[in-house]
Design an enzyme around this catalytic site. Structure first.
Site, PDB file in Angstrom:
ATOM      1  NE  ARG A 186      -9.504 -19.032 -35.715  1.00 25.73           N
ATOM      2  CZ  ARG A 186      -9.862 -18.549 -34.544  1.00 25.73           C
ATOM      3  NH1 ARG A 186      -8.946 -18.151 -33.667  1.00 25.73           N
ATOM      4  NH2 ARG A 186     -11.131 -18.420 -34.205  1.00 25.73           N
ATOM      5  N   GLY A 187     -10.210 -15.787 -37.215  1.00 21.01           N
ATOM      6  CA  GLY A 187     -10.919 -14.931 -36.276  1.00 21.01           C
ATOM      7  C   GLY A 187     -11.098 -13.568 -36.941  1.00 21.01           C
ATOM      8  CG  ASN A 245     -19.740 -16.927 -34.289  1.00 19.03           C
ATOM      9  OD1 ASN A 245     -18.684 -16.339 -34.560  1.00 19.03           O
ATOM     10  ND2 ASN A 245     -19.842 -17.728 -33.251  1.00 19.03           N
ATOM     11  CG  ASP A 291     -16.755 -14.751 -38.332  1.00 17.64           C
ATOM     12  OD1 ASP A 291     -17.156 -15.497 -37.422  1.00 17.64           O
ATOM     13  OD2 ASP A 291     -15.566 -14.671 -38.669  1.00 17.64           O
ATOM     14  CD  GLN A 307     -12.056 -23.092 -35.617  1.00 14.27           C
ATOM     15  OE1 GLN A 307     -12.625 -24.137 -35.350  1.00 14.27           O
ATOM     16  NE2 GLN A 307     -12.229 -22.483 -36.770  1.00 14.27           N
TER      17      GLN A 307
END
Ligand code: MRU
Length: 347
Positions: free
Chosen positions: A44-45, A245, A235, A194
Site C-alpha cells: 500500500r502507499g 490522502n 494519493d 499504518q
C-alpha cells in the site's frame, strides 16, 4: 530494503499486513496475484502500488503466450484494466499502467520478446526513479523541519509506502540524517493503523524520536502548542492543489489552520493529476466495514453492527502551506506552480 522489487521472474514484496510483528515477503507470479495484493493492502502507499502495478504489467507480458506485438498489447490491456480496478484513489497506479501500455502501443516494436524486455526495463526504471525522486524530495523538504521541532505525521509515507526512502517520512529521514534533533508525533491512523504499525516500525529502525498518538489526540497536541509542522503524503493531487490522502488528513488541515501551524504534503509529480481541475473529482475508495468493526480479525463490536469506511478524504488547497515535489516546493497559486513542476521546471 525495497518494499517491492523484481526477483527471478516474480514480483517480490514485503507483506505490510503482518508488520511490525513479522517481516515477511511474498512472491507473486501472476498479474492477478499482484492486483489482489494491491486490493488487500499487502502492498500500500501510492508510489509503492504504482511500482507494483508496473511490475505486474511486466509480469503479465512475461506470462503471456502472445506471439505478436499486437497480441501482447491486447493481453496488456486486460492486465492494465485488472490492476487499475484494484484501488481507485492513488493515481500512481493508473499512471504506471498507462506508461507501460503506451510503450506497448507505441508501434516501435515488431517482435514480442523485444517488447517484453523493454516493459520490464520500464517497470524497473519506475522503481529506481521513485527512490531517486524521494531522496530529492527529502533533501528539499528537510529545511522545513527546524532543530527542536515536533512534526505531526499521518498514516505511513515512508520506505514501505514507496519503493524506498519515503515521501513525508522521507523528509523526516533526511532531516534526521542531516543531524537535526526533533520529535515526531505519529497518528495511529485507524482503521488500518499504518501510523502505529508501519511508521513507528520505520522510525524505530532509523532511530528517530517519536510517540504514537491516537488520531483523536492530534487537536489536543496542537492546542498545547506542541506541534511545529504537519507533514503528510498524497494519493492524488488535482490541478488546483486539492489532494486526496488517508482519511483524517482533512481534519488535521483544518485544525492546523486554526492553530497557525504550517501544513505540507510531500508528493512526487507522478501523484499530480492535471486532468482533474479540483479535488471533488477524485474518486474516493470505500473499503469493507469489517476493517472498522473487526480490525485485523479482532472484533471490537459484534459483526452485525453497522460501520462506514472511507479510505481517503480531500483536503482543499487553501489549507496547504506548500507541496514538496522533486522539482521544488510548489506554492499558491498551485494551478501555476503544479503545472510547471509537472513539466519538469524548478518551482
Ligand atoms: O491506504 P493506504 O495505506 O495505501 O494510504 C496511504 C496514504 O494515504 C499515503 O499517505 C499516500 O499513499 C502517500 S504515501 C507516500
Amino acid at each position: 530494503m525495497r518494499s517491492v522489487e523484481w526477483e527471478q521472474g516474480a514480483v517480490k514484496m514485503i507483506d505490510q499486513r503482518v508488520l511490525p510483528w513479522k517481516l515477511e515477503y511474498v512472491q507473486l507470479r501472476t498479474v492477478e496475484a499482484v492486483a489482489e495484493s494491491i486490493r488487500n493492502m499487502t502492498v500500500r502507499g501510492a508510489p509503492a502500488i504504482g511500482a507494483s502495478a508496473a511490475f505486474g504489467m511486466a509480469l503479465a507480458a512475461q506470462n503471456s503466450a502472445a506471439a505478436t506485438v499486437d497480441e501482447l498489447a491486447v493481453a496488456l490491456w486486460r492486465a492494465g484494466a485488472l490492476l487499475k480496478a484494484a484501488r481507485p484513489t492513488a493515481v500512481n497506479l493508473a499512471w504506471a499502467v498507462d506508461r507501460l501500455q503506451a510503450i506497448a502501443e507505441s508501434g516501435e516494436f515488431n517482435n514480442a520478446d523485444d517488447l517484453r524486455e523493454v516493459l520490464l526495463a520500464a517497470a524497473q526504471q519506475i522503481a529506481d526513479d521513485d527512490v531517486r525522486i524521494n531522496s530529492r524530495m527529502g533533501a528539499l523538504g528537510a529545511a522545513l523541519i527546524g532543530d527542536g521541532a515536533t512534526v505531526l505525521h499521518h498514516c505511513n509515507t515512508g520506505a514501505l509506502a514507496t519503493v524506498d526512502y519515503g515521501t513525508a517520512l522521507g523528509v523526516v529521514r533526511a532531516a534526521h540524517e542531516s543531524g537535526k534533533r526533533f520529535h515526531v508525533l505519529l497518528d495511529e491512523t485507524r482503521p488500518r493503523l499504518q501510523g502505529s504499525r508501519l511508521s513507528a516500525w520505520e522510525l524505530e529502525q532509523l532511530g528517530v524520536s517519536y510517540d504514537i498518538i491516537p488520531d483523536t489526540a492530534a487537536g489536543y497536541y496542537m492546542q498545547q502548542g506542541e506541534v511545529s509542522i504537519i507533514l503528510v503524503g498524497a494519493d492524488r493531487v488535482a490541478a488546483n492543489g486539492d489532494f486526496a490522502n488517508k482519511i483524517g488528513t482533512y481534519q488535521l488541515a483544518v485544525m492546523a489552520r486554526a492553530h497557525d501551524i504550517p501544513f505540507y504534503t510531500v508528493a512526487p509529480t507522478s501523484t499530480i493529476d492535471l486532468s482533474l481541475s479540483g479535488g471533488e473529482q477524485i474518486p474516493i475508495e470505500l473499503r469493507d466495514a469489517a476493517e472498522v468493526t473487526t480490525p485485523y480479525g479482532n472484533p471490537i463490536v459484534p459483526a452485525h453492527f453497522k460501520a462506514r469506511n472511507p479510505a481517503f478524504d480531500i483536503t482543499p488547497h487553501r489549507y496547504l502551506s506548500g507541496i514538496v515535489t522533486e522539482n521544488g516546493i510548489a506554492r499558491a497559486p498551485f494551478v501555476d506552480s503544479l503545472k510547471r513542476a509537472v513539466a519538469g521546471e524548478q518551482v
